[in-house]
Scaffold this active site. Sequence first.
Site, mmCIF file in Angstrom:
data_model
loop_
_atom_site.group_PDB
_atom_site.id
_atom_site.type_symbol
_atom_site.label_atom_id
_atom_site.label_comp_id
_atom_site.label_asym_id
_atom_site.label_seq_id
_atom_site.Cartn_x
_atom_site.Cartn_y
_atom_site.Cartn_z
ATOM 1 N N ARG A 225 -1.121 -1.177 2.732
ATOM 2 C CA ARG A 225 -1.021 -0.158 3.335
ATOM 3 C C ARG A 225 -1.559 -0.029 4.937
ATOM 4 O O ARG A 225 -2.732 -0.115 4.809
ATOM 5 C CB ARG A 225 -1.250 1.220 2.764
ATOM 6 C CG ARG A 225 -0.237 1.493 1.317
ATOM 7 C CD ARG A 225 0.898 1.719 1.835
ATOM 8 N NE ARG A 225 2.092 2.022 0.937
ATOM 9 C CZ ARG A 225 2.787 1.216 0.282
ATOM 10 N NH1 ARG A 225 2.847 -0.174 0.603
ATOM 11 N NH2 ARG A 225 3.536 1.633 -0.858
ATOM 12 N N HIS A 273 6.878 -4.807 7.277
ATOM 13 C CA HIS A 273 6.853 -4.338 5.991
ATOM 14 C C HIS A 273 7.803 -4.905 5.164
ATOM 15 O O HIS A 273 8.745 -4.321 4.348
ATOM 16 C CB HIS A 273 6.989 -2.723 5.993
ATOM 17 C CG HIS A 273 6.412 -2.281 4.564
ATOM 18 N ND1 HIS A 273 5.752 -0.997 4.515
ATOM 19 C CD2 HIS A 273 6.424 -2.619 3.270
ATOM 20 C CE1 HIS A 273 5.490 -0.425 3.253
ATOM 21 N NE2 HIS A 273 5.928 -1.647 2.441
HETATM 22 P P1 NDP Z 1 -1.898 -2.302 -8.848
HETATM 23 O O1 NDP Z 1 -1.972 -0.621 -9.193
HETATM 24 O O2 NDP Z 1 -1.293 -2.928 -9.921
HETATM 25 O O3 NDP Z 1 -3.430 -2.737 -8.550
HETATM 26 C C1 NDP Z 1 -4.244 -2.137 -7.935
HETATM 27 C C2 NDP Z 1 -5.516 -3.106 -7.953
HETATM 28 O O4 NDP Z 1 -6.621 -2.359 -6.912
HETATM 29 C C3 NDP Z 1 -6.264 -2.880 -9.076
HETATM 30 O O5 NDP Z 1 -6.717 -4.489 -9.684
HETATM 31 C C4 NDP Z 1 -7.423 -1.991 -8.961
HETATM 32 O O6 NDP Z 1 -8.543 -2.303 -9.769
HETATM 33 C C5 NDP Z 1 -7.619 -2.391 -7.619
HETATM 34 N N1 NDP Z 1 -8.466 -1.025 -6.978
HETATM 35 C C6 NDP Z 1 -8.008 0.471 -6.931
HETATM 36 N N2 NDP Z 1 -8.963 1.081 -6.441
HETATM 37 C C7 NDP Z 1 -9.992 0.197 -5.892
HETATM 38 C C8 NDP Z 1 -11.133 0.519 -5.472
HETATM 39 N N3 NDP Z 1 -11.598 1.738 -5.088
HETATM 40 N N4 NDP Z 1 -12.081 -0.572 -5.375
HETATM 41 C C9 NDP Z 1 -11.626 -1.836 -5.637
HETATM 42 N N5 NDP Z 1 -10.644 -2.047 -6.338
HETATM 43 C C10 NDP Z 1 -9.662 -1.084 -6.425
HETATM 44 O O7 NDP Z 1 -1.256 -2.272 -7.454
HETATM 45 P P2 NDP Z 1 -0.078 -3.511 -6.943
HETATM 46 O O8 NDP Z 1 -0.886 -4.628 -7.131
HETATM 47 O O9 NDP Z 1 1.326 -3.282 -7.754
HETATM 48 O O10 NDP Z 1 0.098 -3.070 -5.442
HETATM 49 C C11 NDP Z 1 -1.068 -2.886 -4.628
HETATM 50 C C12 NDP Z 1 -0.311 -2.376 -3.297
HETATM 51 O O11 NDP Z 1 0.322 -3.056 -2.629
HETATM 52 C C13 NDP Z 1 0.298 -0.976 -3.518
HETATM 53 O O12 NDP Z 1 -0.260 0.141 -4.029
HETATM 54 C C14 NDP Z 1 1.141 -1.027 -2.373
HETATM 55 O O13 NDP Z 1 0.433 -0.134 -1.379
HETATM 56 C C15 NDP Z 1 1.038 -2.534 -1.723
HETATM 57 N N6 NDP Z 1 2.322 -2.961 -1.462
HETATM 58 C C16 NDP Z 1 2.846 -3.486 -0.514
HETATM 59 C C17 NDP Z 1 3.943 -4.193 -0.178
HETATM 60 C C18 NDP Z 1 4.563 -4.788 0.905
HETATM 61 O O14 NDP Z 1 5.832 -5.171 0.967
HETATM 62 N N7 NDP Z 1 3.701 -4.848 1.936
HETATM 63 C C19 NDP Z 1 4.900 -4.172 -1.520
HETATM 64 C C20 NDP Z 1 4.528 -3.740 -2.824
HETATM 65 C C21 NDP Z 1 3.245 -3.152 -2.650
HETATM 66 P P3 NDP Z 1 -8.555 -1.781 -11.404
HETATM 67 O O15 NDP Z 1 -7.604 -3.153 -11.738
HETATM 68 O O16 NDP Z 1 -9.927 -2.223 -11.834
HETATM 69 O O17 NDP Z 1 -7.931 -0.761 -11.522
HETATM 70 C C1 OXD Z 2 5.974 -0.866 -2.392
HETATM 71 C C2 OXD Z 2 6.011 -1.457 -0.966
HETATM 72 O O1 OXD Z 2 5.157 -0.314 -2.423
HETATM 73 O O2 OXD Z 2 7.256 -1.672 -0.731
HETATM 74 O O3 OXD Z 2 6.644 -1.229 -3.004
HETATM 75 O O4 OXD Z 2 5.286 -1.132 0.194
#
Ligand code: NDP
Ligand code: OXD
Length: 310
Positions: A225, A273
């Site tokens: 993000r 994006h």
């Molecule tokens: P998940 O919710 O599956 O995973 C999030 C990960 O981040 C987990 O491993 C979590 O740890 C870790 N995390 C959260 N908070 C912290 C913190 N404070 N410190 C350390 N680690 C932390 O998310 P996704 O993998 O599905 O997606 C991640 C992000 O990617 C989405 O939220 C979105 O913003 C972005 N995204 C971007 C896209 C694009 O096209 N650019 C498309 C899709 C998503 P734990 O496992 O320990 O909970």
């Molecule tokens: C998502 C994205 O959150 O597209 O899936 O960024």
Amino acid sequence: MRVAVYLPAEDKTQWWVDMLQGLLPGWDVIPVHSVDDPQSIDFAVVWRPRTGDLARFPNLRAIISIGAGIDHVLDDAALPKGIPIIRTVGSDLTQRMREYVALHVLRHHRDMPRQLRAQAELDWHAIVVPVAGRRTVGVMGLGNLGAVAAQTLAGLGFSTRGWARSAKSIDGVECYAGAGEFDAFLDGCEILVNLLPLTDDTRGIMDASLFDRLPQGACVINCARGPHLVDGDLLAALDSGQIKQATLDVFHHEPLPTDHPFWTHPAVTVTPHVASQIDAETGGQIIAANLLEFARSGTCADVADAERGY
Ligand code: NDP
Ligand code: OXD
């Protein structure tokens, strides 16, 4: 069941309405702006809802994010409390992110921007880089997307690290957990990939203090993000040479304003994006399946934890 749909572009809203209606025979799927009886709405399927839209529906059973992140829903200052938020995830999304991360890590690893500049100058300039095993790459966030990205990088032979909130065990990936291990994770990371969710804890995490803890000349890739990144700090780190190159897929304001310096900075690659935009038809099928499951059982596997923020 009645479903209200909202996306910022009206034509996209109608497209999603038609698609979901086709997948949910017997249900009533309508655009948010056509809802004349707010009490009748059971579900809302949204991307970046406007403040107050969701609060209009007193009998809402669940909110469906058209995407993996739920920050765009939590941003609604009038969001009704306690309504489950279902995110949209699946193998289409993880595969696309795996491709994007591999592409841009390899590009930085092989110094392709420099190689392309040499070609433009008709300069036979051989760039020999360390073999992947001697290159340390790190992935922040080891969830659905980050874990697969890290596995992919490890599979390519990189010395791969990952960082999450809780301890993980991923083959070929050295895993770090929590704020206490963040410095150790960053120390020596030559290419850093951000796949964290946007929460109060992670907003602004890619700032000057993070860049300073990477080795000089490190590269960064932000595909999570925009507000994870402090734009001015990155520009300063690029100018000083602390950071050599950046690949950015997400921004504070999207579309990225045309006068933003990232567009023309020689060391920045901008993508709009698209790192992992789910194929809309696949996304529609996942959303329809989640709606049917939630209507049947009152829950489904992809309900996010709104308190935690992801
Ligand atoms: P998940 O919710 O599956 O995973 C999030 C990960 O981040 C987990 O491993 C979590 O740890 C870790 N995390 C959260 N908070 C912290 C913190 N404070 N410190 C350390 N680690 C932390 O998310 P996704 O993998 O599905 O997606 C991640 C992000 O990617 C989405 O939220 C979105 O913003 C972005 N995204 C971007 C896209 C694009 O096209 N650019 C498309 C899709 C998503 P734990 O496992 O320990 O909970
Ligand atoms: C998502 C994205 O959150 O597209 O899936 O960024």
